[in-house]
Every structure is written in structure tokens, then in C-alpha cells.
Design a protein around this motif. Structure first.
Motif, PDB file in Angstrom:
ATOM      1  N   HIS A  43       0.851  -1.187   0.000  1.00  0.00           N
ATOM      2  CA  HIS A  43       0.000   0.000   0.000  1.00  0.00           C
ATOM      3  C   HIS A  43       0.889   1.240   0.000  1.00  0.00           C
ATOM      4  N   TYR A  44       0.357   2.314  -0.524  1.00  0.00           N
ATOM      5  CA  TYR A  44       1.167   3.516  -0.725  1.00  0.00           C
ATOM      6  C   TYR A  44       0.272   4.745  -0.718  1.00  0.00           C
TER       7      TYR A  44
ATOM      8  N   PHE B 281       5.549   5.040   1.133  1.00  0.00           N
ATOM      9  CA  PHE B 281       5.154   3.727   1.630  1.00  0.00           C
ATOM     10  C   PHE B 281       5.986   3.392   2.858  1.00  0.00           C
TER      11      PHE B 281
END
Length: 260
Positions: A86-87, A98
Motif C-alpha cells: 500500500h502507498y 510507503f
């Protein structure tokens, strides 16, 4: 004497381990730079220059996912490895943010299934850092580089596969048209580019009448039209209803094309 030699060997081993692990911050920095390059690619791929119909984008997104699975080998194994990545995107600074611990964990899982070099279970990152930074064998270094490049390419593909619709929406928040949306801000930006709003601002004493005149031309919700106009005529507006730089650029480009 034997105990002293053993102690020296242990110190050398500890120093070796500490030296190899000291490369981890440099490796994370390398990852961050590569992800920033990916961001530029994502922006160039997904950013539209004019309004797009959201229904068509959703339909195209589904077709794109199917094509990515078939043509770019988005396998179940790849999905399992990358699904927890996820970022956050900072569009202003053009960077992707991230958690380094997250991507290190994902990279570790990726290395487990690698066959080009030997990676010991539970020590994959250490082994990679050794090959990538410390190993004197040039062939091992080159192979480690290939593994890293393959990892980044596969991660990039997975991001496009998983987040295609989300990225389209993110990069085109100003231009994604929902059903029955006459896209008031673009219409107002066109009037502004034609200098109509500026002329009204200079010639109409009652500013409330400016919003009413613009509303009569573009339609839509009068309160929203007022908020959009406030962002143009020099008043401070904290509303989310803003005529943005993208709106203005599109309007000016549209008018210039029509002039030609």
C-alpha cells in the motif's frame, strides 16, 4: 589461545553481519527513488487532458485488468506476494510514500521464490544485501540487479492491475464526469478564459448578481456555481468547489484550438 581465536572469529562474524546489514538504509533509499520514477510513469499513463465519462472508464478498467492478467502474467502467486503493498501519492511533490518495513517484507517474500540465486529462508534480505552490495563476484552482483529490476517491473505491473480505476480517478479528479454531470467547473473555466467573469467582476456592483448571471449561462446548482466563482474573483474560499489550474489549462487549450 583457543578461546581467544574463537572470540576473534565471533567478532569478525559480527562485524561482517553488521557491515552487510548497514546497507539496508541505502537499499530502501534506492527503492524510494525507483518508486518515484514509477510515479512519473503512472502519472504520464493515467493523466487525461480533457473530460472523460466515468462509466466508460469503469468498463475500460475491467477490460484492462483482464488483459493485464493474460498478457503480463499477473499470476495468483504474484497477487499473493504484492497484495499487501500500500502507498500514498503526493501529486504536488511527485512522490510515492510507503512503509519501508512493508516493502522489505514483500521483497523478502519475492526472494523466496527466486531461483537465480540461493536465498536462505528467514535471511533473504541479508543474502540479497550481500549479493547486491558486498559480494565481489561480478556475476552474482549482476544477477542480484536483475532480480531487483524484475521485482520493480512486477510490482509496477501489479499496481496498474490492482489500482487502475483508483489511479484514473486520482489523476483525473477534475475531469472525470459522472452520469448526468454537465461539469460546471469546466464551463465556468471556459467563461473565465473568455474574460467574461473578469468583465462582470469589474462592471457589476452587486457581486451576488455575478453568480446569478453565470448560473443562468451554465446551469446546475446555484450555490455550487457561487462557490466556483468565489475561487476566481479574488475572495478567499475554503470550499472544495474550486476552479483548478487543470480546469483553466483545459479551457484555454480548448479555446485556442477553436481559434485555429
Amino acid at each position: 589461545m583457543e578461546a581467544k581465536k574463537k572470540k576473534l572469529d565471533e567478532l569478525e562474524e559480527d562485524l561482517f553481519i553488521a557491515t552487510v546489514l548497514s546497507y539496508e538504509p541505502e537499499f530502501i533509499h534506492h527503492l524510494e527513488k525507483c518508486m518515484d520514477i514509477c510515479f512519473v510513469g503512472l502519472k504520464g499513463t493515467f493523466e487525461k487532458k480533457e473530460p472523460a465519462n466515468e462509466d466508460e472508464v469503469i468498463s475500460f478498467s475491467s477490460a484492462m485488468q483482464a488483459a493485464m492478467e493474460e498478457n503480463f502474467s499477473i499470476t495468483d502467486k504474484m497477487k499473493k506476494i504484492f497484495t499487501d503493498f500500500h502507498y500514498a501519492i503526493d501529486e504536488v511533490n511527485e512522490k510515492i510514500y510507503f512503509r519501508s518495513s512493508c516493502i522489505i517484507k514483500i521483497f523478502s517474500c519475492y526472494l523466496i521464490q527466486e531461483k537465480k540465486l540461493k536465498f536462505n529462508v528467514d535471511n533473504e534480505i541479508f543474502d540479497f544485501l550481500f549479493y547486491f552490495y558486498y559480494q565481489s563476484d561480478s556475476n552474482c552482483k549482476e544477477t542480484a540487479k536483475e532480480i531487483f529490476v524484475d521485482f520493480m517491473v512486477n510490482l509496477f505491473r501489479f499496481i496498474i492491475y490492482r489500482d487502475f480505476l483508483k489511479l484514473i480517478r486520482f489523476f483525473n479528479s477534475d475531469f472525470l464526469l459522472k452520469p448526468n454531470d454537465n461539469h460546471i467547473p469546466i464551463r465556468i473555466a471556459l467563461l473565465d478564459s473568455l474574460n467574461l467573469i473578469g468583465e462582470l467582476n469589474n462592471s457589476v456592483p452587486n457581486k451576488e448578481n455575478i453568480y446569478r448571471i453565470i448560473h443562468a449561462i451554465v446551469g446546475g446548482n446555484e450555490d455550487n456555481v457561487k462557490k466556483y466563482c468565489l475561487s476566481l474573483i479574488g475572495r478567499s474560499s475554503l470550499s472544495q468547489k474550486q476552479i483548478t489550474k487543470k480546469h483553466k489549462e483545459f479551457a484555454q487549450r480548448y479555446i485556442n484550438e477553436k481559434k485555429l
